[in-house]
Scaffold this active site. Structure first.
Site, PDB file in Angstrom:
ATOM      1  N   SER A  27      -6.364  22.830   9.264  1.00  0.00           N
ATOM      2  CA  SER A  27      -5.145  23.343   9.881  1.00  0.00           C
ATOM      3  C   SER A  27      -5.028  24.869   9.808  1.00  0.00           C
ATOM      4  CB  SER A  27      -3.923  22.718   9.200  1.00  0.00           C
ATOM      5  OG  SER A  27      -3.881  23.107   7.831  1.00  0.00           O
TER       6      SER A  27
ATOM      7  N   SER B 283      -8.692  22.045   4.967  1.00  0.00           N
ATOM      8  CA  SER B 283      -8.096  22.933   5.971  1.00  0.00           C
ATOM      9  C   SER B 283      -8.473  24.403   5.851  1.00  0.00           C
ATOM     10  CB  SER B 283      -6.569  22.804   5.956  1.00  0.00           C
ATOM     11  OG  SER B 283      -6.201  21.543   6.433  1.00  0.00           O
TER      12      SER B 283
ATOM     13  N   LYS C 272      -1.127  32.533   6.452  1.00  0.00           N
ATOM     14  CA  LYS C 272      -0.869  31.277   7.163  1.00  0.00           C
ATOM     15  C   LYS C 272       0.627  30.999   7.179  1.00  0.00           C
ATOM     16  CE  LYS C 272      -2.382  26.413   7.177  1.00  0.00           C
ATOM     17  NZ  LYS C 272      -3.246  25.413   6.506  1.00  0.00           N
TER      18      LYS C 272
END
Length: 482
Positions: A155, A179, A80
């Site tokens: 996210s 997330s 990420k």
């Protein structure tokens, strides 16, 4: 079966046996990216093929010489884009960090590299992890591989979409209020948020420091347990890191829940929960009951207060953490300004997106002298009461079973037009972060549109093994429809 449809552990075994080469696996991942990326947009950065193949060659030599024997050695992974990676662009999907190349790597990334991981690229995300749909990124929206008209969640939507689309074997995500678990549910993959402090936050660009935690996203429970074992460690560089001796998470991969007590909160199955999601979760609970688990409904109080408490605390911490992005030290700087303060304001106005600005303003407001007691301190007290409610529940139950999200993935644009609706989508995940607990999301069905549904298992602090065991038992016994 294609290389990238294998789980990470399956691929690792084939690499170790010599059946598949590390470079061959890396090329297969790059081929999937070439085929899918234009439609999905999972990545902000994909490394140059020469860089990836040079790393693959290095790992292959270490495997062949016996230096590397990790089950993840040679397996292609994605990170990420809020985790620092030495020499690789790290943007948090924000214009303000559009040129930031760190001089060091996050501890979790270093642990993966020690295990022989081959990093393919950095995945798209909501800007600074602020969002639930991966639509707030400065690098365009990510689409759900199961239906490209729908969001992947957020996210960590880029990481979950990349795993679901087989653009990598597994990925790292971060979880501040769900997330990892919510996008895993939307994308039909498995994700674990470990107990706060289990994985070092060193090198994770902070959103809410008391809530953020790094975790794995993969195709199944075995992969997640294996990855979590690799990235977990005590780290002196992280003041919130916890020294644990029970990090052998793969030992919990046992299909046996006989006698385990599972609590089902009535509060989570009321108004707002989609009927198809409810039916899938109840069916999944039935699978665990058939395998000897003892299920019981109970009242988990204070659920209604979790979202306001979370957004007050997270936004307050975000307004403090994001003050470092001012155009002076690193990142974007506006080109035309008069004086230092004008440069600050203009840089931030141009560099941050609308959702980040919204949360900075909210955080600054609740921390202001006139409202600190009324909002921030009250939210901290609520957080303590939520933790107390979970403590009481875990005196009776080994784990708690709940939905990961109230609906399946919404259409692109639906949530972004209504921020409050987007915030309410985190209702089942947020309280886990407030209490610092571990949680896992595992696919348990699909709705009538073919969109995945995820079940969440929540454990007490440091009880990842119980939820891994529960999830693994379900995974081994679920029907093909699930």
């Amino acid at each position: 079966m294609s290389i990238m449809s294998l789980t990470a552990v399956e691929l690792g075994k084939k690499i170790k046996s010599g059946e598949i080469g590390v470079a061959e696996a890396a090329k297969a991942a790059l081929e999937e990216i070439r085929n899918c990326e234009e439609q999905i947009n999972s990545y902000v950065t994909v490394l140059e093929e020469e860089t990836i193949l040079a790393r693959a060659e290095e790992v292959q030599k270490q495997i062949d010489s016996g230096v590397l024997d990790s089950p993840l050695a040679g397996v292609p992974t994605a990170i990420k884009d809020n985790m620092c990676t030495k020499g690789i662009l790290t943007t948090c999907s924000s214009k303000i960090l559009g040129n930031f190349v760190p001089s060091y790597s996050a501890e979790a990334v270093r642990n993966l590299e020690k295990a022989g991981a081959v990093i393919i690229g950095k995945t798209n995300m909501d800007e600074f992890a602020m969002g639930s749909t991966t639509e707030t990124s400065a690098y365009g929206i990510t689409r759900n591989p199961h239906n490209k008209g729908h969001v992947p969640g957020g996210s960590s939507g880029g990481s979950c979409a990349a795993v679901a689309a087989c653009e990598c074997s597994y990925a790292l995500g971060s979880d501040t209020g769900g997330s990892i678990r919510q996008p895993s549910s939307f994308c039909g993959v498995t994700g674990i948020k470990p107990t706060y402090g289990t994985v070092s936050r060193y090198g994770l660009i902070a959103y809410g420091s008391s809530l953020d935690q790094i975790g794995p996203i993969a195709k199944d429970v075995t992969d997640c347990a294996t990855i979590l074992e690799a990235i977990s460690s005590y780290d002196k560089k992280d003041s919130t890191s916890i020294q644990r001796e029970d990090l052998d998470f793969t030992s919990a991969l046992v299909a046996d829940v006989k006698g385990m007590k599972i609590g089902i909160p009535r509060d989570y199955f009321g108004e707002g929960l989609d009927s198809q999601v409810k039916a899938a979760i109840e069916k999944a609970a039935g699978v665990l009951e058939e395998n000897g688990a003892l299920l019981e409904e109970f009242d988990l109080s204070l659920v209604e207060y979790a979202i306001p408490a979370y957004y007050v605390i997270a936004s307050a911490e975000a307004s403090s953490n994001l003050s470092r992005f001012d155009g002076v030290k690193y990142g974007y700087r506006t080109g035309d300004y008069e004086g230092l303060h004008h440069m600050y304001k203009k840089t931030r106005s141009e560099g941050f997106g609308p959702e980040v600005k919204r949360r900075i303003m909210l955080g600054s407001f609740v921390l202001s002298s006139g409202y600190y007691d009324a909002y921030y301190l009250k939210a901290l007290r609520t957080k303590a009461l939520i933790k107390k409610a979970f403590d009481q529940a875990f005196e009776r139950y080994d784990m708690i079973l709940a939905p990961a999200a109230p609906t399946t993935a919404p259409k692109i644009g639906e949530s972004l037009s209504d921020p409050i609706k987007m915030y309410l989508g985190d209702i089942y995940t947020i309280s886990v972060n407030l209490a610092g607990l571990p949680g896992i999301s595992i696919p348990c069905g699909r709705d009538d549109k073919g969109l995945p549904i995820g079940m969440q298992l929540i454990g007490d602090c440091f009880q990842e093994k119980k939820i891994i065991r529960g999830a693994y038992t379900f995974e081994q016994n679920r029907s093909k429809e699930q």
